[in-house]
Design a protein around this motif. Sequence first.
Motif, PDB file in Angstrom:
ATOM      1  N   ASN A  13     -37.786 -31.232  14.565  1.00 18.29           N
ATOM      2  CA  ASN A  13     -37.076 -29.952  14.597  1.00 18.29           C
ATOM      3  C   ASN A  13     -37.914 -28.836  13.975  1.00 18.29           C
ATOM      4  OD1 ASN A  13     -34.347 -28.531  15.040  1.00 18.29           O
ATOM      5  ND2 ASN A  13     -34.881 -27.999  12.942  1.00 18.29           N
ATOM      6  N   ASP A  14     -38.571 -29.145  12.845  1.00 18.01           N
ATOM      7  CA  ASP A  14     -39.377 -28.131  12.154  1.00 18.01           C
ATOM      8  C   ASP A  14     -40.522 -27.635  13.042  1.00 18.01           C
ATOM      9  OD1 ASP A  14     -37.717 -28.405  10.019  1.00 18.01           O
ATOM     10  OD2 ASP A  14     -39.101 -29.558   8.779  1.00 18.01           O
ATOM     11  N   THR A  15     -41.149 -28.565  13.760  1.00 20.35           N
ATOM     12  CA  THR A  15     -42.253 -28.192  14.650  1.00 20.35           C
ATOM     13  C   THR A  15     -41.747 -27.290  15.775  1.00 20.35           C
ATOM     14  OG1 THR A  15     -43.274 -30.305  14.180  1.00 20.35           O
ATOM     15  CG2 THR A  15     -44.107 -29.128  16.100  1.00 20.35           C
ATOM     16  N   MET A  16     -40.619 -27.685  16.346  1.00 17.82           N
ATOM     17  CA  MET A  16     -40.022 -26.894  17.429  1.00 17.82           C
ATOM     18  C   MET A  16     -39.619 -25.506  16.912  1.00 17.82           C
ATOM     19  SD  MET A  16     -39.141 -26.915  20.635  1.00 17.82           S
ATOM     20  CE  MET A  16     -38.764 -28.489  21.369  1.00 17.82           C
ATOM     21  N   ALA A  17     -39.112 -25.448  15.692  1.00 16.79           N
ATOM     22  CA  ALA A  17     -38.710 -24.168  15.102  1.00 16.79           C
ATOM     23  C   ALA A  17     -39.923 -23.255  14.917  1.00 16.79           C
ATOM     24  CB  ALA A  17     -38.010 -24.404  13.761  1.00 16.79           C
ATOM     25  N   GLN A  18     -41.046 -23.826  14.524  1.00 19.08           N
ATOM     26  CA  GLN A  18     -42.268 -23.024  14.366  1.00 19.08           C
ATOM     27  C   GLN A  18     -42.722 -22.466  15.724  1.00 19.08           C
ATOM     28  OE1 GLN A  18     -43.756 -21.513  12.055  1.00 19.08           O
ATOM     29  NE2 GLN A  18     -42.471 -22.431  10.491  1.00 19.08           N
ATOM     30  N   GLN A  19     -42.579 -23.283  16.760  1.00 15.61           N
ATOM     31  CA  GLN A  19     -42.939 -22.814  18.112  1.00 15.61           C
ATOM     32  C   GLN A  19     -42.008 -21.677  18.538  1.00 15.61           C
ATOM     33  OE1 GLN A  19     -42.713 -26.391  20.439  1.00 15.61           O
ATOM     34  NE2 GLN A  19     -44.608 -27.223  19.597  1.00 15.61           N
ATOM     35  N   ASN A  20     -40.721 -21.827  18.213  1.00 14.03           N
ATOM     36  CA  ASN A  20     -39.766 -20.746  18.502  1.00 14.03           C
ATOM     37  C   ASN A  20     -40.190 -19.467  17.786  1.00 14.03           C
ATOM     38  OD1 ASN A  20     -38.256 -22.607  19.856  1.00 14.03           O
ATOM     39  ND2 ASN A  20     -36.485 -22.547  18.487  1.00 14.03           N
ATOM     40  N   ARG A  21     -40.555 -19.631  16.503  1.00  6.64           N
ATOM     41  CA  ARG A  21     -40.910 -18.472  15.681  1.00  6.64           C
ATOM     42  C   ARG A  21     -42.096 -17.732  16.295  1.00  6.64           C
ATOM     43  NH1 ARG A  21     -40.002 -20.931  11.063  1.00  6.64           N
ATOM     44  NH2 ARG A  21     -37.936 -20.018  10.794  1.00  6.64           N
ATOM     45  N   GLN A  22     -43.075 -18.490  16.767  1.00  4.84           N
ATOM     46  CA  GLN A  22     -44.250 -17.900  17.402  1.00  4.84           C
ATOM     47  C   GLN A  22     -43.848 -17.158  18.690  1.00  4.84           C
ATOM     48  OE1 GLN A  22     -47.187 -17.711  16.039  1.00  4.84           O
ATOM     49  NE2 GLN A  22     -47.910 -16.514  17.791  1.00  4.84           N
ATOM     50  N   PHE A  23     -42.983 -17.795  19.467  1.00  3.50           N
ATOM     51  CA  PHE A  23     -42.490 -17.207  20.725  1.00  3.50           C
ATOM     52  C   PHE A  23     -41.750 -15.894  20.446  1.00  3.50           C
ATOM     53  CE2 PHE A  23     -38.779 -16.975  23.650  1.00  3.50           C
ATOM     54  CZ  PHE A  23     -39.457 -16.747  24.842  1.00  3.50           C
ATOM     55  N   PHE A  24     -40.877 -15.903  19.437  1.00  9.84           N
ATOM     56  CA  PHE A  24     -40.101 -14.702  19.115  1.00  9.84           C
ATOM     57  C   PHE A  24     -41.000 -13.602  18.541  1.00  9.84           C
ATOM     58  CE2 PHE A  24     -36.447 -17.879  18.501  1.00  9.84           C
ATOM     59  CZ  PHE A  24     -35.949 -17.649  19.774  1.00  9.84           C
ATOM     60  N   LEU A  25     -42.054 -14.012  17.829  1.00  6.62           N
ATOM     61  CA  LEU A  25     -42.998 -13.033  17.275  1.00  6.62           C
ATOM     62  C   LEU A  25     -43.721 -12.312  18.411  1.00  6.62           C
ATOM     63  CD1 LEU A  25     -44.360 -11.903  14.689  1.00  6.62           C
ATOM     64  CD2 LEU A  25     -46.038 -13.718  14.909  1.00  6.62           C
ATOM     65  N   GLU A  26     -44.141 -13.085  19.425  1.00 11.84           N
ATOM     66  CA  GLU A  26     -44.819 -12.475  20.571  1.00 11.84           C
ATOM     67  C   GLU A  26     -43.899 -11.499  21.301  1.00 11.84           C
ATOM     68  OE1 GLU A  26     -46.122 -15.869  22.798  1.00 11.84           O
ATOM     69  OE2 GLU A  26     -47.496 -16.462  21.189  1.00 11.84           O
ATOM     70  N   LYS A  27     -42.611 -11.813  21.310  1.00 11.52           N
ATOM     71  CA  LYS A  27     -41.633 -10.946  21.978  1.00 11.52           C
ATOM     72  C   LYS A  27     -41.207  -9.776  21.089  1.00 11.52           C
ATOM     73  CE  LYS A  27     -41.017 -13.314  25.828  1.00 11.52           C
ATOM     74  NZ  LYS A  27     -41.362 -12.750  27.139  1.00 11.52           N
ATOM     75  N   LYS A  28     -41.630  -9.814  19.823  1.00 10.58           N
ATOM     76  CA  LYS A  28     -41.271  -8.771  18.842  1.00 10.58           C
ATOM     77  C   LYS A  28     -39.756  -8.651  18.686  1.00 10.58           C
ATOM     78  CE  LYS A  28     -45.374  -6.911  17.868  1.00 10.58           C
ATOM     79  NZ  LYS A  28     -45.873  -7.099  16.525  1.00 10.58           N
ATOM     80  N   VAL A  29     -39.085  -9.781  18.784  1.00 14.18           N
ATOM     81  CA  VAL A  29     -37.635  -9.763  18.656  1.00 14.18           C
ATOM     82  C   VAL A  29     -37.234 -10.388  17.313  1.00 14.18           C
ATOM     83  CG1 VAL A  29     -37.429 -11.911  20.022  1.00 14.18           C
ATOM     84  CG2 VAL A  29     -35.445 -10.463  19.746  1.00 14.18           C
ATOM     85  N   LEU A  30     -36.383  -9.691  16.590  1.00 16.71           N
ATOM     86  CA  LEU A  30     -35.873 -10.222  15.322  1.00 16.71           C
ATOM     87  C   LEU A  30     -34.765 -11.226  15.642  1.00 16.71           C
ATOM     88  CD1 LEU A  30     -35.893  -9.612  12.049  1.00 16.71           C
ATOM     89  CD2 LEU A  30     -33.611  -8.780  12.584  1.00 16.71           C
TER      90      LEU A  30
END
Lengths: 222, 117
Positions: A13-30
């Motif tokens: 789950n933690d690994t997947m969450a980090q991938q999500n975080r990277q994805f959301f960062l690229e989208k510039k979405v909070l």
Amino acid sequence: MEVKLVKKVLSVNDTMAQQNRQFFLEKKVLVLNMMSSPGAGKTAILEKTIKRLLPEIKTAVIVGDICTTNDADRLIKTGVPVVQICTDQFGGDCHLAAHVVRNAASDLNLDHVQLLIVENVGNLVCPAEFDIGEDVRIVVLSVTEGEDKPLKYPLMFRVCDAALLNKTDLLPYLDFDKETVLKNIRQIHPDMPVFELSAKTEEGFSDWIEWLKNEVEKKRYE
Amino acid sequence: MHEMGIAMEIIKIVTDSIPKHLKNPKVEKINLKVGKLAAVVPESLRFCFEVVSQNTPAEGALLHIEEIPVNAMCQSCSYSWTAIEPVFICEKCNSGSVDLLTGRELDIVSIEVEEDG
């Protein structure tokens, strides 16, 4: 024979969450993870919050619920894109896990979205343990609950970045001691901002909205 | 409340970690670290583990759970202490800027595995 591992049980789950975080960062979405016990007023707060954010801040919502689409039906009326996750389909879970949020987010076009709100399953225990790749965590506590909730669920109040104390319009009719709950929150998380508000009357909303807008702004320039 | 999911994750990690050269491996013991602040109830975890480990190499394995206390450190004066209650205010200087050093663990430390007869 002994096999040494030293592995986090929730590492998948933690690994997947980090991938999500990277994805959301690229989208510039909070990404805001909103948590509370059932019935604290998350959906009502969101209805009023979204109304105040639009049109300035483009918002989308992921709603997690064990069953029914009632919350999503209410939020769709605000005009923002809403994806409903019924955790029943994932085994009746008590929280949203990172992969579930990822799947739901892929159903949304986030290109012009600045704020993605994840309304988690009503539960003060499990969602605190599961990183979904969010930027900020909010806990909602209503004055119809006990003043000792923060002490009973310390992890939740510790991991959150802000607390909303909802239903303050009911204070004159209750024995609820507001000072005690504020003291209890400060024991667990002394620096956490607490916004006292009423989703019914919208009293106290301006400070909360200002804080939220500021978080969205920070993310945009991250 | 999510102990069942955690038990399933444990079985998966444990099964994947069994050395391939062992014939009919049987996991005797799983050593875990669980922080006092982790949202896991050891008794529920044991119960769920018993259920989901059936017909796996981990069936019948002993779950050895080491509970890890909540250790806190003040960012302002560097005083550190073990929190018995969920009060995260520095006992020395009253500061609210406190780091939690331990207490959120949910780790598999090691497994003990043998070949079955």
